[in-house]
Write a protein that holds these residues in place. Structure first.
Motif, PDB file in Angstrom:
ATOM      1  N   VAL A 275       0.850  -1.202   0.000  1.00 59.80           N
ATOM      2  CA  VAL A 275       0.000   0.000   0.000  1.00 59.80           C
ATOM      3  C   VAL A 275       0.884   1.249   0.000  1.00 59.80           C
ATOM      4  O   VAL A 275       0.713   2.166  -0.814  1.00 59.80           O
ATOM      5  N   PHE A 324     -10.578   6.113  -5.848  1.00 56.66           N
ATOM      6  CA  PHE A 324     -10.329   4.760  -5.318  1.00 56.66           C
ATOM      7  C   PHE A 324     -11.134   3.694  -6.050  1.00 56.66           C
ATOM      8  O   PHE A 324     -11.080   2.529  -5.686  1.00 56.66           O
ATOM      9  N   LEU A 345      -4.756   2.096  -6.412  1.00 56.74           N
ATOM     10  CA  LEU A 345      -5.418   2.719  -5.265  1.00 56.74           C
ATOM     11  C   LEU A 345      -6.603   1.897  -4.786  1.00 56.74           C
ATOM     12  O   LEU A 345      -6.863   1.815  -3.583  1.00 56.74           O
ATOM     13  N   ALA A 346      -7.317   1.258  -5.734  1.00 63.61           N
ATOM     14  CA  ALA A 346      -8.448   0.399  -5.336  1.00 63.61           C
ATOM     15  C   ALA A 346      -7.912  -0.757  -4.485  1.00 63.61           C
ATOM     16  O   ALA A 346      -8.490  -1.105  -3.450  1.00 63.61           O
ATOM     17  N   LYS A 349      -6.792   0.528  -1.049  1.00 66.75           N
ATOM     18  CA  LYS A 349      -7.937   0.770  -0.154  1.00 66.75           C
ATOM     19  C   LYS A 349      -8.486  -0.559   0.371  1.00 66.75           C
ATOM     20  O   LYS A 349      -8.800  -0.686   1.563  1.00 66.75           O
ATOM     21  N   VAL A 352      -6.145  -1.849   3.094  1.00 65.80           N
ATOM     22  CA  VAL A 352      -6.278  -1.060   4.334  1.00 65.80           C
ATOM     23  C   VAL A 352      -7.598  -1.408   5.028  1.00 65.80           C
ATOM     24  O   VAL A 352      -7.648  -1.608   6.237  1.00 65.80           O
ATOM     25  N   ASP A 353      -8.680  -1.528   4.234  1.00 64.39           N
ATOM     26  CA  ASP A 353      -9.989  -1.911   4.813  1.00 64.39           C
ATOM     27  C   ASP A 353      -9.878  -3.249   5.530  1.00 64.39           C
ATOM     28  O   ASP A 353     -10.408  -3.415   6.635  1.00 64.39           O
ATOM     29  N   THR A 358      -8.357   3.022   7.377  1.00 64.59           N
ATOM     30  CA  THR A 358      -8.971   3.866   6.338  1.00 64.59           C
ATOM     31  C   THR A 358      -7.879   4.448   5.456  1.00 64.59           C
ATOM     32  O   THR A 358      -6.741   4.644   5.897  1.00 64.59           O
ATOM     33  N   LEU A 359      -8.246   4.714   4.215  1.00 61.89           N
ATOM     34  CA  LEU A 359      -7.326   5.399   3.291  1.00 61.89           C
ATOM     35  C   LEU A 359      -8.091   6.581   2.726  1.00 61.89           C
ATOM     36  O   LEU A 359      -9.190   6.417   2.190  1.00 61.89           O
ATOM     37  N   SER A 360      -7.536   7.800   2.894  1.00 66.72           N
ATOM     38  CA  SER A 360      -8.263   8.979   2.402  1.00 66.72           C
ATOM     39  C   SER A 360      -7.307   9.876   1.634  1.00 66.72           C
ATOM     40  O   SER A 360      -6.081   9.706   1.705  1.00 66.72           O
ATOM     41  N   PHE A 372      -2.219  11.691   0.716  1.00 69.58           N
ATOM     42  CA  PHE A 372      -2.929  10.452   1.031  1.00 69.58           C
ATOM     43  C   PHE A 372      -2.628  10.091   2.483  1.00 69.58           C
ATOM     44  O   PHE A 372      -1.477  10.191   2.907  1.00 69.58           O
ATOM     45  N   VAL A 374      -3.035   7.036   5.328  1.00 69.16           N
ATOM     46  CA  VAL A 374      -3.411   5.674   5.711  1.00 69.16           C
ATOM     47  C   VAL A 374      -3.533   5.671   7.225  1.00 69.16           C
ATOM     48  O   VAL A 374      -2.593   6.067   7.916  1.00 69.16           O
TER      49      VAL A 374
END
Ligand code: ADP
Length: 529
Positions: A275, A324, A345-346, A349, A352-353, A358-360, A372, A374
């Motif tokens: 990631v 994402f 990025l998908a 995410k 991380v999920d 969370t990834l924002s 970004f 994490v």
């Protein structure tokens, strides 16, 4: 949604008396009625919305206004046929009645009209109109579904074009290097260059394929995490190491800001590093050369926040939510020098999920950089202390294995793979027996009793699973020492691995197999593949 205007009954009656009577009658039946005096007025009402029209035949209607009404009624959307109830005398031979008869959706009632007939006709017309409104909703849903399908088909086509583009680049470099190899016998530098290029480009293609397989695992909920206790800074170092070549190549300045305290998390280090290296690689890719990339790690309550920011091209506000999504690329690969499949990025995410984090992303807009963040749960303090002791103990016990010379059977029906693997293992000092199908593999095994067998799965005569099963029973029957069986396949899903282990294999590795993995396997080091 049906509006209140669309439930109105419009009464067109040029004489006040007719209008009053119809108006009163329908009102008494609890209908929402609007009266008007001319076709022009009626057209205005129809434009806003109507459930039905009740009109009387009248000599004042001009031919052109009836033609105009006909045009409006004929141009309705496919779900709509506005009911028109016309009241006319049987003996009437007026031109306007003749013209009215041709209107679509027209029901003619003979005057004088019985009150009940009129009311039931209007009620039936309203019920029919309500069914039309329901159909409109279905049409709308179908339209939205159709738009989504078209969008998905477009995204898929774009993705396939991007994939072809991304695969063609390394293939092109490999193909050119193969030409260089042909003339490189007398030019050692050219030889070295071609070997480097091939190694690098094969690595690039393998990474693309790994990403594709990961995407399929994430979307089918099949990604398995190997969770353990890890220090955030170790994971970060691994990620920086992966992204470093591109950061250096683009002459970016990388700054890393770590907290004083060492932070630990319980997670899959390889995946979290994937990631972070993805975010760092993107920061490097989407920033003009000699930009700045900053990493900041902070403790944030029970979470650790890892921020990766850059001074790059930024992300427009309207794209920030879709970034994402799978296959999201803000500019097509063709415009970008450092391609990509739009899945990084998908994937990031998704990973991380899976860790409960969370990834924002935030950006001040185009050319104003991006950040970004994490966020991952920190390991509880007690786990940190007890497991740290264990992990230090295991890492202390780890020693480099010595290289050994092994007797290895290889079976593969692809002549190029068989030949190249034979050459590689011989160069590493092993004795190799090469079989081009499953039958030959069994014969060579019986003849030479190798210590290791690297078996392809899809082979003629006997497939890899059958060879493994027969080899296992041969060893049992002849009390031969147990050979280590390694499945070497293009299929890397967990169920493929389970199938291989069930057939008697000790290991399962996916192609292309790196020389480091081979060296470790033949030296008896446990390999995670
Ligand atoms: P890829 O980089 O392979 O296209 P990603 O899923 O990693 O796929 O990123 C999706 C898209 O998000 C990229 O194509 C790019 O348009 C945008 N993007 C990602 N990271 C950044 C960044 N740091 N700055 C600007 N745009 C970015």
């Amino acid at each position: 949604m049906t509006s209140s205007d669309e439930l109105r009954v419009i009464v067109l009656a040029p004489t006040t008396r007719d209008a009053d009577i119809a108006h009163r009658l329908l009102k008494e039946a609890a209908m929402d009625v609007v009266a008007c005096r001319s076709i022009v007025e009626l057209l205005d009402h129809i434009e806003v919305g109507a459930a039905a029209v009740v009109m009387t035949d009248h000599p004042t209607y001009s031919q052109s206004s009836i033609t105009q009404l006909g045009r409006v009624l004929r141009n309705q959307p496919p779900w709509s046929e506005l009911p028109i109830i016309a009241l006319a005398r049987a003996e009437s031979a007026s031109e306007s009645l003749y013209a009215l008869r041709s209107l679509p959706g027209l029901v003619l009632l003979e005057r004088p009209v019985n009150t009940r007939t009129l009311l039931s006709s209007v009620s039936a017309a309203i019920r029919g109109r309500l069914r039309q409104y329901a159909m409109r909703e279905q049409f709308e849903k179908l339209r939205i579904a159709n738009d989504e399908l078209n969008e998905a088909a477009r995204t898929k086509d774009e993705f396939l074009a991007t994939l072809a583009h991304e695969l063609r680049n390394p293939l092109n470099a490999i193909s050119t290097s193969a030409q260089v190899l042909k003339v490189a016998a007398t030019r050692p530098r050219a030889l070295e260059f071609a070997i480097d290029v091939i190694g690098r480009q094969v690595g690039q293609m393998s990474r693309l394929l790994d990403d594709l397989l990961d995407v399929s695992r994430i979307t089918r909920n099949r990604m398995v995490l190997r969770k353990d206790l890890h220090s955030v800074s170790n994971i970060l170092n691994a990620a920086i190491e992966t992204a470093r070549p591109l950061i250096d190549q683009k002459r970016h300045l990388l700054t890393v800001n770590l907290p004083d305290k060492n932070l630990f998390l319980m997670g899959d280090a390889v995946r979290i590093a994937q990631v972070l290296s993805n975010l760092l690689t993107n920061a490097a890719k989407y920033t003009e050369p000699a930009g700045r990339i900053a990493i900041k790690v902070m403790e944030d309550g029970e979470m650790v926040a890892i921020c990766v920011s850059d001074t790059g091209i930024g992300i427009p506000q309207h794209s920030i939510h879709s970034i994402f999504d799978m296959f999201a690329q803000l500019r097509p690969a063709i415009d970008r020098s450092d391609g990509g499949l739009g899945i990084g990025l998908a994937l990031a995410k998704g990973i991380v999920d899976l860790h409960g984090g969370t990834l924002s992303v935030t950006s001040d807009g185009e050319n104003r950089g991006s950040e970004f963040v994490v966020r991952l749960p920190l390991a509880p303090c007690d786990v940190t202390t007890s497991l740290m002791d264990k992990s230090t103990a295991t890492s202390d016990a780890h020693t480099e294995p010595q290289s050994l010379s092994r007797r290895v059977l290889i079976a593969d029906d692809n002549a190029d793979s068989l030949q190249s693997l034979t050459l590689l293992l011989q160069a590493q000092g092993h004795t190799v027996f090469a079989a081009k199908d499953g039958g030959e593999a069994i014969r060579l095994f019986e003849q030479h009793h190798p210590e290791f067998a690297l078996l392809d799965i899809g082979m003629p005569v006997l497939n890899g699973y059958e060879v493994a099963q027969q080899v296992r029973s041969l060893c049992d029957a002849n009390t031969m020492s147990k050979a280590t069986l390694i499945a070497v396949t293009g299929w890397g899903q967990p169920e493929d691995k389970r199938k291989a282990l069930a057939a008697g294999f000790d290991h399962h590795v996916t192609k292309p197999v790196g020389s480091d993995i081979l060296r470790s396997l033949l030296n008896g080091v446990e390999v995670v593949s």
